[in-house]
Write a protein that holds these residues in place. Structure first.
Motif, PDB file in Angstrom:
ATOM      1  N   ARG A  53       0.844  -1.198   0.000  1.00 20.81           N
ATOM      2  CA  ARG A  53       0.000   0.000   0.000  1.00 20.81           C
ATOM      3  C   ARG A  53       0.873   1.239   0.000  1.00 20.81           C
ATOM      4  N   ALA A  54       0.492   2.195  -0.840  1.00 21.91           N
ATOM      5  CA  ALA A  54       1.233   3.448  -0.943  1.00 21.91           C
ATOM      6  C   ALA A  54       0.719   4.459   0.077  1.00 21.91           C
ATOM      7  N   GLY A  55       1.631   5.312   0.547  1.00 19.56           N
ATOM      8  CA  GLY A  55       1.252   6.362   1.491  1.00 19.56           C
ATOM      9  C   GLY A  55       2.022   7.639   1.233  1.00 19.56           C
ATOM     10  N   VAL A  56       1.496   8.738   1.729  1.00 16.33           N
ATOM     11  CA  VAL A  56       2.114  10.050   1.556  1.00 16.33           C
ATOM     12  C   VAL A  56       3.323  10.194   2.477  1.00 16.33           C
ATOM     13  N   LYS A 125      -7.932   8.113  -1.961  1.00 17.51           N
ATOM     14  CA  LYS A 125      -7.339   8.714  -3.163  1.00 17.51           C
ATOM     15  C   LYS A 125      -5.908   8.233  -3.388  1.00 17.51           C
ATOM     16  N   VAL A 126      -5.151   8.064  -2.312  1.00 15.87           N
ATOM     17  CA  VAL A 126      -3.760   7.616  -2.442  1.00 15.87           C
ATOM     18  C   VAL A 126      -3.702   6.133  -2.798  1.00 15.87           C
ATOM     19  N   GLU A 127      -4.662   5.351  -2.314  1.00 13.09           N
ATOM     20  CA  GLU A 127      -4.644   3.904  -2.530  1.00 13.09           C
ATOM     21  C   GLU A 127      -4.738   3.517  -4.012  1.00 13.09           C
ATOM     22  N   THR A 128      -5.202   4.426  -4.857  1.00 11.78           N
ATOM     23  CA  THR A 128      -5.298   4.127  -6.286  1.00 11.78           C
ATOM     24  C   THR A 128      -3.962   4.310  -7.011  1.00 11.78           C
ATOM     25  N   HIS A 129      -2.937   4.750  -6.283  1.00 12.84           N
ATOM     26  CA  HIS A 129      -1.609   4.965  -6.866  1.00 12.84           C
ATOM     27  C   HIS A 129      -0.630   3.928  -6.341  1.00 12.84           C
ATOM     28  N   GLY A 132       6.158   4.735  -5.197  1.00  9.69           N
ATOM     29  CA  GLY A 132       7.129   5.321  -6.114  1.00  9.69           C
ATOM     30  C   GLY A 132       6.528   6.339  -7.066  1.00  9.69           C
ATOM     31  N   GLU A 133       5.206   6.324  -7.214  1.00 13.10           N
ATOM     32  CA  GLU A 133       4.536   7.311  -8.066  1.00 13.10           C
ATOM     33  C   GLU A 133       4.622   8.681  -7.411  1.00 13.10           C
ATOM     34  N   VAL A 134       4.685   9.723  -8.246  1.00 15.30           N
ATOM     35  CA  VAL A 134       4.669  11.089  -7.732  1.00 15.30           C
ATOM     36  C   VAL A 134       3.267  11.651  -7.946  1.00 15.30           C
ATOM     37  N   VAL A 135       2.660  12.147  -6.857  1.00 10.74           N
ATOM     38  CA  VAL A 135       1.311  12.704  -6.929  1.00 10.74           C
ATOM     39  C   VAL A 135       1.327  14.149  -6.451  1.00 10.74           C
ATOM     40  N   ARG A 136       0.358  14.908  -6.939  1.00 11.10           N
ATOM     41  CA  ARG A 136       0.219  16.311  -6.541  1.00 11.10           C
ATOM     42  C   ARG A 136      -0.679  16.380  -5.312  1.00 11.10           C
ATOM     43  N   ILE A 137      -0.108  16.857  -4.226  1.00 14.60           N
ATOM     44  CA  ILE A 137      -0.831  17.043  -2.970  1.00 14.60           C
ATOM     45  C   ILE A 137      -1.000  18.546  -2.766  1.00 14.60           C
ATOM     46  N   LYS A 152       4.663  18.165  -5.004  1.00 12.51           N
ATOM     47  CA  LYS A 152       4.829  16.853  -5.632  1.00 12.51           C
ATOM     48  C   LYS A 152       5.424  15.905  -4.602  1.00 12.51           C
ATOM     49  N   VAL A 153       4.673  14.833  -4.296  1.00 16.48           N
ATOM     50  CA  VAL A 153       5.089  13.889  -3.260  1.00 16.48           C
ATOM     51  C   VAL A 153       5.275  12.504  -3.885  1.00 16.48           C
ATOM     52  N   ARG A 154       6.451  11.920  -3.644  1.00 16.03           N
ATOM     53  CA  ARG A 154       6.707  10.539  -4.081  1.00 16.03           C
ATOM     54  C   ARG A 154       6.153   9.607  -3.002  1.00 16.03           C
TER      55      ARG A 154
END
Length: 162
Positions: A53-56, A125-129, A132-137, A152-154
């Motif tokens: 699971r991905a997290g911020v 919202k984060v669980e769909t990524h 290692g992905e970079v998302v805009r928070i 931009k958060v990896r």
């Protein structure tokens, strides 16, 4: 329990997991896992042998605290060193050296432009990524009256508590 949950057209929309039944019969309130979640989890288990699971990379305040403070969004309490959030510059709650009062840092208000009003929104919202992905928070600096900033958060892997 455990069978498919179908919509009125016969399409799979989930997997039944449990029924809450005060009478003990097979009737009551049913709970199911959405099919998108099942697909994602099963694919991870096949590929990796476990769910990742991905997290911020933040520790958040409970939603009740944000409501009590009239804050819309997710209050960031702490940002662990080395996390994706720390690298992006997300700030947690600090203490005023003079008074000892808590000073709000960042409040997460959106992920990839989609609004966040509660911790569950952020997790969903984060669980769909992927890790290692970079998302805009989008954060609001300094609470309700602050300015909004896009960062931009990896995403990093959430460690299991078990």
């Amino acid at each position: 329990s455990g069978g498919p949950l179908l919509d009125s057209r016969g399409r799979l929309i989930g997997v039944n997991t449990v029924i809450y039944s005060p009478s003990g019969a097979s009737s009551g309130v049913g709970f199911a896992i959405p099919s998108d979640t099942v697909r994602r989890v099963v694919n991870q288990i096949i590929r990796r042998g476990r769910v990742v699971r991905a997290g911020v990379g933040v520790h958040c305040a409970a939603d009740q605290i944000a409501r009590r403070m009239n804050v819309d969004g997710v209050i960031v309490l702490e940002v662990p060193p080395g996390s994706g959030a720390a690298a992006a510059g997300i700030k947690g709650v600090t203490r005023d050296p003079g008074t000892g009062a808590a000073v709000l840092g960042d409040v997460i208000v959106a992920v990839e432009g989609a609004g966040v009003t509660a911790v569950e929104d952020l997790l969903a919202k984060v669980e769909t990524h992927d890790v290692g992905e970079v998302v805009r928070i989008t954060v609001r600096r300094g609470g309700s009256g602050g300015r909004e900033v896009d960062l931009k958060v990896r995403l990093t892997e959430l460690k299991s508590r078990m």
